[in-house]
Design a protein around this motif. Structure first.
Motif, PDB file in Angstrom:
ATOM      1  N   MET A   1       2.659  -8.506   3.749  1.00  0.00           N
ATOM      2  CA  MET A   1       1.711  -7.591   3.146  1.00  0.00           C
ATOM      3  C   MET A   1       0.665  -8.392   2.371  1.00  0.00           C
ATOM      4  SD  MET A   1       2.550  -4.326   0.782  1.00  0.00           S
ATOM      5  CE  MET A   1       1.294  -3.468  -0.090  1.00  0.00           C
ATOM      6  N   GLN A   2      -0.594  -7.947   2.464  1.00  0.00           N
ATOM      7  CA  GLN A   2      -1.637  -8.651   1.721  1.00  0.00           C
ATOM      8  C   GLN A   2      -1.481  -8.402   0.227  1.00  0.00           C
ATOM      9  OE1 GLN A   2      -4.813  -6.707   3.844  1.00  0.00           O
ATOM     10  NE2 GLN A   2      -5.475  -5.563   2.060  1.00  0.00           N
ATOM     11  N   THR A   5      -5.147  -4.915  -2.045  1.00  0.00           N
ATOM     12  CA  THR A   5      -5.477  -3.857  -1.094  1.00  0.00           C
ATOM     13  C   THR A   5      -6.511  -2.922  -1.706  1.00  0.00           C
ATOM     14  OG1 THR A   5      -3.242  -3.947  -0.185  1.00  0.00           O
ATOM     15  CG2 THR A   5      -4.513  -1.959   0.277  1.00  0.00           C
ATOM     16  N   THR A  22     -10.026   4.464  11.644  1.00  0.00           N
ATOM     17  CA  THR A  22      -9.232   3.667  12.588  1.00  0.00           C
ATOM     18  C   THR A  22      -9.704   3.848  14.027  1.00  0.00           C
ATOM     19  OG1 THR A  22      -7.501   5.364  12.696  1.00  0.00           O
ATOM     20  CG2 THR A  22      -7.180   3.554  11.125  1.00  0.00           C
ATOM     21  N   SER A  28      -6.900  -1.476  14.580  1.00  0.00           N
ATOM     22  CA  SER A  28      -6.828  -0.545  13.459  1.00  0.00           C
ATOM     23  C   SER A  28      -5.802   0.529  13.748  1.00  0.00           C
ATOM     24  CB  SER A  28      -8.199   0.095  13.228  1.00  0.00           C
ATOM     25  OG  SER A  28      -9.152  -0.895  12.922  1.00  0.00           O
ATOM     26  N   LEU A  31      -0.811   3.460   9.246  1.00  0.00           N
ATOM     27  CA  LEU A  31       0.521   2.884   9.088  1.00  0.00           C
ATOM     28  C   LEU A  31       1.531   3.874   8.531  1.00  0.00           C
ATOM     29  CD1 LEU A  31      -0.573  -0.527   7.548  1.00  0.00           C
ATOM     30  CD2 LEU A  31       0.229  -0.122   9.886  1.00  0.00           C
ATOM     31  N   THR A  45      -1.742   5.060   4.235  1.00  0.00           N
ATOM     32  CA  THR A  45      -1.929   3.618   4.347  1.00  0.00           C
ATOM     33  C   THR A  45      -2.391   3.333   5.765  1.00  0.00           C
ATOM     34  OG1 THR A  45      -0.150   3.270   2.747  1.00  0.00           O
ATOM     35  CG2 THR A  45      -0.809   1.372   4.064  1.00  0.00           C
ATOM     36  N   GLU A  47      -4.868   0.371   8.431  1.00  0.00           N
ATOM     37  CA  GLU A  47      -5.502  -0.930   8.627  1.00  0.00           C
ATOM     38  C   GLU A  47      -6.768  -0.754   9.433  1.00  0.00           C
ATOM     39  OE1 GLU A  47      -2.741  -3.515  10.611  1.00  0.00           O
ATOM     40  OE2 GLU A  47      -1.648  -3.953   8.759  1.00  0.00           O
ATOM     41  N   GLN A  51      -7.199  -5.319   8.181  1.00  0.00           N
ATOM     42  CA  GLN A  51      -7.300  -5.254   6.710  1.00  0.00           C
ATOM     43  C   GLN A  51      -6.674  -3.953   6.232  1.00  0.00           C
ATOM     44  OE1 GLN A  51      -8.881  -7.569   4.560  1.00  0.00           O
ATOM     45  NE2 GLN A  51      -8.124  -6.311   2.898  1.00  0.00           N
ATOM     46  N   ARG A  52      -5.743  -4.055   5.297  1.00  0.00           N
ATOM     47  CA  ARG A  52      -5.019  -2.880   4.808  1.00  0.00           C
ATOM     48  C   ARG A  52      -5.817  -2.132   3.742  1.00  0.00           C
ATOM     49  NH1 ARG A  52       1.062  -1.946   4.525  1.00  0.00           N
ATOM     50  NH2 ARG A  52       0.910  -3.536   6.105  1.00  0.00           N
ATOM     51  N   ILE A  54      -5.490   1.753   1.308  1.00  0.00           N
ATOM     52  CA  ILE A  54      -4.694   2.907   0.914  1.00  0.00           C
ATOM     53  C   ILE A  54      -5.673   4.003   0.508  1.00  0.00           C
ATOM     54  CG2 ILE A  54      -3.000   3.831  -0.711  1.00  0.00           C
ATOM     55  CD1 ILE A  54      -1.888   0.958  -0.971  1.00  0.00           C
TER      56      ILE A  54
END
Length: 150
Positions: A1-2, A5, A22, A28, A31, A45, A47, A51-52, A54
């Motif tokens: 996990m990055q 965020t 997405t 993309s 999640l 959540t 990507e 790139q994640r 929220i």
């Protein structure tokens, strides 16, 4: 996990926005969708190009401003044109490659060539490119090239 965020506050469109975003970028996906007390999505959540992000359905208390924007490094005019058309649908165009999407989130849709031209070692050429950019909404690479060339 990055480690860091980006967290985006929506009124009640977090899941819809995540699905829309997405659909625009390769690599993309949504999640996770976490329901709130009513069973509707509360936290989403997702990507974008790996790139994640929220997204929260937090209610109408806070709105997006231009103080935050998502910057997209585009490879071509075709990519600029496609993203510009999709993101401004229901949103609004601004200047210098900026726009607001239908959810009020600001984006910068910038071709890589713009950075190359405004960073040109010839200061006059770079200045002509900057002046051309300042007169544009959606960035036009050929228009920048023509301006830079004088």
């Amino acid at each position: 996990m990055q480690k860091i965020t980006t967290f985006l506050w929506f009124d009640d469109q977090a899941e819809e926005a995540a699905g829309f975003y997405t659909s625009l970028f390769k690599d993309s996906r949504v999640l996770e969708v976490t329901p709130g007390p009513t069973g509707a999505a509360m936290v989403v959540t997702f990507e974008l190009a790996g790139q994640r992000f929220i997204a929260l359905n937090g209610g109408p208390e806070f709105k997006f401003t231009e103080a935050i924007s998502l910057y997209v490094d585009c490879d071509s005019q075709e990519e600029v044109d496609e993203l510009w058309a999709k993101l401004t649908e229901g949103g609004e165009e601004s200047q210098c490659g900026w726009l607001k999407d239908r959810y009020g989130l600001s984006w910068q849709i910038i071709p890589r060539r713009l950075q190359e031209l405004i960073g040109d070692p010839d200061p006059e050429r770079a200045q002509r490119a900057v002046k051309a950019m300042l007169g544009m909404g959606k960035i036009d690479i050929q228009g920048l090239e023509d301006a830079a060339d004088g």
